[in-house]
Design a protein around this motif. Structure first.
Motif, PDB file in Angstrom:
ATOM      1  N   GLY A  12      29.268  -2.341 -27.302  1.00  0.00           N
ATOM      2  CA  GLY A  12      28.974  -1.462 -28.439  1.00  0.00           C
ATOM      3  C   GLY A  12      29.176  -2.256 -29.719  1.00  0.00           C
ATOM      4  N   MET A  13      29.672  -1.573 -30.730  1.00  0.00           N
ATOM      5  CA  MET A  13      29.778  -2.227 -32.040  1.00  0.00           C
ATOM      6  C   MET A  13      30.658  -3.475 -31.991  1.00  0.00           C
ATOM      7  SD  MET A  13      31.827  -2.520 -34.937  1.00  0.00           S
ATOM      8  CE  MET A  13      32.904  -1.131 -35.240  1.00  0.00           C
ATOM      9  N   SER A  14      31.876  -3.351 -31.427  1.00  0.00           N
ATOM     10  CA  SER A  14      32.774  -4.515 -31.474  1.00  0.00           C
ATOM     11  C   SER A  14      32.358  -5.577 -30.453  1.00  0.00           C
ATOM     12  CB  SER A  14      34.227  -4.086 -31.263  1.00  0.00           C
ATOM     13  OG  SER A  14      34.381  -3.484 -30.008  1.00  0.00           O
ATOM     14  N   ASP A  36      27.971  -3.145 -20.143  1.00  0.00           N
ATOM     15  CA  ASP A  36      27.998  -1.814 -20.773  1.00  0.00           C
ATOM     16  C   ASP A  36      27.251  -0.845 -19.866  1.00  0.00           C
ATOM     17  OD1 ASP A  36      28.512  -0.867 -24.014  1.00  0.00           O
ATOM     18  OD2 ASP A  36      27.501   0.521 -22.646  1.00  0.00           O
ATOM     19  N   ARG A  37      27.727   0.380 -19.824  1.00  0.00           N
ATOM     20  CA  ARG A  37      27.054   1.368 -18.959  1.00  0.00           C
ATOM     21  C   ARG A  37      25.784   1.911 -19.627  1.00  0.00           C
ATOM     22  NH1 ARG A  37      31.998   5.581 -19.571  1.00  0.00           N
ATOM     23  NH2 ARG A  37      31.794   5.906 -21.792  1.00  0.00           N
ATOM     24  N   LYS A  40      22.080   1.102 -24.969  1.00  0.00           N
ATOM     25  CA  LYS A  40      22.187   0.942 -26.420  1.00  0.00           C
ATOM     26  C   LYS A  40      20.803   0.859 -27.069  1.00  0.00           C
ATOM     27  CE  LYS A  40      25.938   0.942 -27.532  1.00  0.00           C
ATOM     28  NZ  LYS A  40      26.829   2.133 -27.509  1.00  0.00           N
ATOM     29  N   ARG A  45      24.672   6.367 -33.792  1.00  0.00           N
ATOM     30  CA  ARG A  45      25.597   6.513 -34.925  1.00  0.00           C
ATOM     31  C   ARG A  45      25.102   5.724 -36.122  1.00  0.00           C
ATOM     32  NH1 ARG A  45      30.454   4.743 -31.433  1.00  0.00           N
ATOM     33  NH2 ARG A  45      29.146   6.009 -30.104  1.00  0.00           N
ATOM     34  N   THR A  46      25.624   6.073 -37.264  1.00  0.00           N
ATOM     35  CA  THR A  46      25.308   5.349 -38.498  1.00  0.00           C
ATOM     36  C   THR A  46      26.623   4.917 -39.109  1.00  0.00           C
ATOM     37  OG1 THR A  46      23.350   6.692 -38.844  1.00  0.00           O
ATOM     38  CG2 THR A  46      24.217   5.578 -40.765  1.00  0.00           C
ATOM     39  N   TRP A  47      26.748   3.661 -39.447  1.00  0.00           N
ATOM     40  CA  TRP A  47      27.999   3.187 -40.058  1.00  0.00           C
ATOM     41  C   TRP A  47      27.851   3.108 -41.570  1.00  0.00           C
ATOM     42  CZ3 TRP A  47      26.243   0.267 -35.663  1.00  0.00           C
ATOM     43  CH2 TRP A  47      27.001   0.498 -34.508  1.00  0.00           C
ATOM     44  N   SER A  48      28.818   3.674 -42.267  1.00  0.00           N
ATOM     45  CA  SER A  48      28.925   3.509 -43.715  1.00  0.00           C
ATOM     46  C   SER A  48      30.206   2.742 -43.974  1.00  0.00           C
ATOM     47  CB  SER A  48      29.016   4.857 -44.416  1.00  0.00           C
ATOM     48  OG  SER A  48      27.909   5.638 -44.080  1.00  0.00           O
ATOM     49  N   ALA A 113      26.243  -1.719 -16.373  1.00  0.00           N
ATOM     50  CA  ALA A 113      27.107  -1.318 -15.250  1.00  0.00           C
ATOM     51  C   ALA A 113      28.297  -0.544 -15.796  1.00  0.00           C
ATOM     52  CB  ALA A 113      27.597  -2.557 -14.506  1.00  0.00           C
ATOM     53  N   ILE A 115      32.139   0.125 -15.875  1.00  0.00           N
ATOM     54  CA  ILE A 115      33.378  -0.607 -15.582  1.00  0.00           C
ATOM     55  C   ILE A 115      34.388   0.357 -14.979  1.00  0.00           C
ATOM     56  CG2 ILE A 115      35.311  -1.858 -16.658  1.00  0.00           C
ATOM     57  CD1 ILE A 115      33.108  -2.646 -18.839  1.00  0.00           C
ATOM     58  N   ILE A 247      36.517  10.540 -34.411  1.00  0.00           N
ATOM     59  CA  ILE A 247      37.223   9.260 -34.557  1.00  0.00           C
ATOM     60  C   ILE A 247      38.721   9.569 -34.577  1.00  0.00           C
ATOM     61  CG2 ILE A 247      37.498   7.195 -35.998  1.00  0.00           C
ATOM     62  CD1 ILE A 247      34.795   7.764 -37.254  1.00  0.00           C
ATOM     63  N   THR A 267      37.933   0.054 -31.445  1.00  0.00           N
ATOM     64  CA  THR A 267      38.829   1.215 -31.438  1.00  0.00           C
ATOM     65  C   THR A 267      39.947   0.999 -30.421  1.00  0.00           C
ATOM     66  OG1 THR A 267      36.948   2.604 -32.026  1.00  0.00           O
ATOM     67  CG2 THR A 267      38.872   3.731 -31.144  1.00  0.00           C
ATOM     68  N   THR A 279      36.238   1.869 -39.389  1.00  0.00           N
ATOM     69  CA  THR A 279      36.456   0.889 -38.330  1.00  0.00           C
ATOM     70  C   THR A 279      35.519  -0.315 -38.454  1.00  0.00           C
ATOM     71  OG1 THR A 279      36.772   2.837 -36.907  1.00  0.00           O
ATOM     72  CG2 THR A 279      36.736   0.707 -35.802  1.00  0.00           C
ATOM     73  N   PHE A 280      34.328  -0.067 -38.984  1.00  0.00           N
ATOM     74  CA  PHE A 280      33.278  -1.089 -38.909  1.00  0.00           C
ATOM     75  C   PHE A 280      33.693  -2.398 -39.596  1.00  0.00           C
ATOM     76  CE2 PHE A 280      29.529  -3.396 -40.170  1.00  0.00           C
ATOM     77  CZ  PHE A 280      28.764  -3.363 -39.023  1.00  0.00           C
TER      78      PHE A 280
HETATM   79  C1  FAD Z   1      29.040   9.091 -34.619  1.00  0.00           C
HETATM   80  C2  FAD Z   1      30.010   8.068 -35.165  1.00  0.00           C
HETATM   81  C3  FAD Z   1      29.872   7.642 -36.486  1.00  0.00           C
HETATM   82  C4  FAD Z   1      30.773   6.679 -36.999  1.00  0.00           C
HETATM   83  N1  FAD Z   1      30.630   6.299 -38.309  1.00  0.00           N
HETATM   84  C5  FAD Z   1      31.454   5.347 -38.799  1.00  0.00           C
HETATM   85  C6  FAD Z   1      31.278   4.891 -40.140  1.00  0.00           C
HETATM   86  O1  FAD Z   1      30.443   5.390 -40.878  1.00  0.00           O
HETATM   87  N2  FAD Z   1      32.092   3.893 -40.594  1.00  0.00           N
HETATM   88  C7  FAD Z   1      33.055   3.319 -39.793  1.00  0.00           C
HETATM   89  O2  FAD Z   1      33.729   2.378 -40.241  1.00  0.00           O
HETATM   90  N3  FAD Z   1      33.263   3.777 -38.538  1.00  0.00           N
HETATM   91  C8  FAD Z   1      32.492   4.767 -38.024  1.00  0.00           C
HETATM   92  N4  FAD Z   1      32.670   5.191 -36.737  1.00  0.00           N
HETATM   93  C9  FAD Z   1      33.843   4.668 -35.975  1.00  0.00           C
HETATM   94  C10 FAD Z   1      33.556   3.317 -35.308  1.00  0.00           C
HETATM   95  O3  FAD Z   1      33.034   2.386 -36.232  1.00  0.00           O
HETATM   96  C11 FAD Z   1      32.589   3.442 -34.154  1.00  0.00           C
HETATM   97  O4  FAD Z   1      33.083   4.345 -33.185  1.00  0.00           O
HETATM   98  C12 FAD Z   1      32.347   2.102 -33.465  1.00  0.00           C
HETATM   99  O5  FAD Z   1      31.205   2.217 -32.665  1.00  0.00           O
HETATM  100  C13 FAD Z   1      33.552   1.639 -32.649  1.00  0.00           C
HETATM  101  O6  FAD Z   1      33.238   0.411 -32.030  1.00  0.00           O
HETATM  102  P1  FAD Z   1      33.784   0.074 -30.585  1.00  0.00           P
HETATM  103  O7  FAD Z   1      33.173  -1.196 -30.178  1.00  0.00           O
HETATM  104  O8  FAD Z   1      35.247   0.203 -30.573  1.00  0.00           O
HETATM  105  O9  FAD Z   1      33.241   1.254 -29.660  1.00  0.00           O
HETATM  106  P2  FAD Z   1      31.746   1.516 -29.227  1.00  0.00           P
HETATM  107  O10 FAD Z   1      30.786   1.095 -30.269  1.00  0.00           O
HETATM  108  O11 FAD Z   1      31.716   2.946 -28.795  1.00  0.00           O
HETATM  109  O12 FAD Z   1      31.554   0.552 -27.973  1.00  0.00           O
HETATM  110  C14 FAD Z   1      32.211   0.768 -26.744  1.00  0.00           C
HETATM  111  C15 FAD Z   1      31.174   0.518 -25.673  1.00  0.00           C
HETATM  112  O13 FAD Z   1      31.815   0.573 -24.401  1.00  0.00           O
HETATM  113  C16 FAD Z   1      30.943   1.207 -23.501  1.00  0.00           C
HETATM  114  N5  FAD Z   1      31.779   1.747 -22.440  1.00  0.00           N
HETATM  115  C17 FAD Z   1      32.824   2.617 -22.554  1.00  0.00           C
HETATM  116  N6  FAD Z   1      33.373   2.843 -21.353  1.00  0.00           N
HETATM  117  C18 FAD Z   1      32.660   2.111 -20.463  1.00  0.00           C
HETATM  118  C19 FAD Z   1      32.763   1.927 -19.053  1.00  0.00           C
HETATM  119  N7  FAD Z   1      33.696   2.550 -18.311  1.00  0.00           N
HETATM  120  N8  FAD Z   1      31.866   1.109 -18.451  1.00  0.00           N
HETATM  121  C20 FAD Z   1      30.915   0.463 -19.187  1.00  0.00           C
HETATM  122  N9  FAD Z   1      30.795   0.604 -20.513  1.00  0.00           N
HETATM  123  C21 FAD Z   1      31.647   1.415 -21.156  1.00  0.00           C
HETATM  124  C22 FAD Z   1      30.228   2.267 -24.309  1.00  0.00           C
HETATM  125  O14 FAD Z   1      28.975   2.569 -23.728  1.00  0.00           O
HETATM  126  C23 FAD Z   1      30.081   1.569 -25.661  1.00  0.00           C
HETATM  127  O15 FAD Z   1      28.825   0.926 -25.796  1.00  0.00           O
HETATM  128  C24 FAD Z   1      31.816   6.150 -36.191  1.00  0.00           C
HETATM  129  C25 FAD Z   1      31.951   6.630 -34.881  1.00  0.00           C
HETATM  130  C26 FAD Z   1      31.069   7.572 -34.380  1.00  0.00           C
HETATM  131  C27 FAD Z   1      31.278   8.069 -32.960  1.00  0.00           C
END
Ligand code: FAD
Length: 384
Positions: A12-14, A36-37, A40, A45-48, A113, A115, A247, A267, A279-280
């Motif tokens: 995902g994002m990170s 990733d399952r 994508k 989502r939209t990040w600000s 896949a 995890i 969040i 996260t 978070t972004f």
């Molecule tokens: C709708 C929304 C809007 C947001 N807007 C903002 C914003 O405007 N500004 C900001 O700073 N933050 C925002 N956030 C918070 C944060 O930036 C996001 O949640 C961000 O995507 C977090 O990144 P991440 O990599 O931790 O998680 P994710 O981007 O969710 O990535 C995790 C990945 O792991 C995968 N995954 C999870 N479990 C499994 C598994 N068991 N097997 C395989 N794959 C798996 C998921 O499919 C996902 O792709 C927002 C969050 C959401 C939900």
């Protein structure tokens, strides 16, 4: 079994950002597996966020603004962002960009896949996905679920529903996003709306709450509808897209390096700022630090000074004020933006201020609720 240099669990994002930074570093030829399952391929989502100068994803930014609007209890007006810009990045643009960038590297494999397990071993980090085992020198995990809801922590949720609205009338100012509009019933919570204009007729209108209880879908919709009818002269309008998100706003103790070969990121790694949910940008900064250290020392740990830990304390105090409703949230945020220079406020949220600046910030808060909150946080820390 092939041993990868790095497995990125969760693309995902990170996870995708980390892979991208690796391709921009001397480690670009290392073997990388991204699991990733999901595919994508949706705008999920939209990040600000705000940023000082150009960032790594400048070419795919959807919108950028130099000023933002704020509606508080006793103050409403434009906030000059100084050298910052408020930016908006659509999820789908980010995922598409990453698909193209990462496809340039034959040493990067991507698998869809689920995890099931991540564990450490003397040989490396193990991942089981769709019953297949994988091993790597380091596993970067963004799938770990935080242990939220423990009573010794503060556990608020930032939850929001947004509509992308296309209006009959040219009712939005494309130059001015509304970052917090508190002219909505607070119901004793922290509730506000933000409006991100795409053009004069189209905007993302998002109703946001900081509390511990989600609303029903119909309740979010009713609140957005009411906001539009009270404050925006849309004429008729169509809802083009919807977005919903939750969040965690929690000061739960997170472990970025739980064991020798596993690093939690995003996260899962505790990169969300507890008091704002942003978070972004932090993720981008932290991942660049990780890649830098990995390149220099071979170890993916981030160096953090103990003094920077004070920002976690500030976050806990604000969460304590909000969770215990010690002072109306709309007034807390109004004081924050109205009584401080906006650029300093953003720098403070970025945790880039000096302690002397921070004392000046605190003098603009209502002192009694924050003092009570401070001692309550200290008490909880001693008990926990
Ligand atoms: C709708 C929304 C809007 C947001 N807007 C903002 C914003 O405007 N500004 C900001 O700073 N933050 C925002 N956030 C918070 C944060 O930036 C996001 O949640 C961000 O995507 C977090 O990144 P991440 O990599 O931790 O998680 P994710 O981007 O969710 O990535 C995790 C990945 O792991 C995968 N995954 C999870 N479990 C499994 C598994 N068991 N097997 C395989 N794959 C798996 C998921 O499919 C996902 O792709 C927002 C969050 C959401 C939900």
């Amino acid at each position: 079994m092939k041993k990868y240099d790095f497995i990125i669990a969760g693309g995902g994002m990170s996870g995708l950002s980390l892979a991208y930074y690796l391709t921009q570093s001397p480690l670009r030829n290392r073997s990388i597996l991204i699991l990733d399952r999901d595919q994508k391929n949706r705008n999920d989502r939209t990040w600000s966020f705000w940023e000082d100068g150009a960032g790594p994803f400048e070419s795919i930014m959807f919108r950028k603004w130099n000023t933002v609007s704020f509606h508080g209890t006793t103050h409403a007006g434009l906030l000059d962002m100084g050298s910052y810009q408020y930016k908006m990045l659509r999820g789908i643009d980010f995922y598409t960009f990453m698909d193209a960038e990462l496809a340039k590297f034959s040493n990067i494999e991507r698998k869809q896949a689920t995890i099931n397990r991540i564990a450490d071993s003397p040989q490396g980090g193990f991942v089981i996905a769709d019953d297949e085992p994988y091993i790597a020198n380091y596993v970067f995990d963004s799938t770990f679920a935080l242990n939220l809801g423990q009573p010794q922590n503060h556990n608020l949720l930032q939850h929001f529903k947004g509509w992308v609205v296309e209006a009959e009338n040219p009712c939005f100012n494309p130059e001015q996003p509304e970052i917090m509009d508190f002219r909505v019933d607070q119901h004793g919570d922290c509730r506000f709306v933000y409006v991100m204009p795409f053009d004069a007729n189209t905007a993302l209108i998002e109703f946001t709450l900081f509390n511990d209880k989600l609303l029903t879908d119909a309740e979010y919709d009713a609140d957005i509808r009411q906001y539009i009818s009270r404050f925006i002269n849309t004429g008729t309008y169509q809802i083009r897209e919807t977005e919903f998100g939750v969040i965690p706003m929690s000061d739960v103790k997170t472990k970025e390096n739980p064991s020798q070969h596993i690093v939690r990121i995003g996260t899962s790694g505790g990169y969300t700022k507890a008091s704002t949910g942003y978070t972004f940008q932090r993720t981008q900064q932290y991942l660049r630090d990780i890649v830098h250290n990995l390149t220099k020392t071979g170890k993916p740990t981030r160096q953090q000074s103990w003094f920077s830990g004070r920002f976690k304390l500030y976050d806990s105090v604000l969460l304590n004020v909000l969770e215990n409703k010690r002072h109306p949230a709309d007034d807390v945020f109004t004081r924050f933006y109205a009584r401080n220079k906006p650029v300093n406020a953003f720098r403070f949220l970025d945790e880039k201020t000096r302690f002397s600046d921070e004392l000046r910030f605190f003098s603009t808060y209502p002192w009694w609720p924050f003092t009570v909150a401070f001692f309550d946080v200290m008490r909880r820390k001693m008990l926990g």
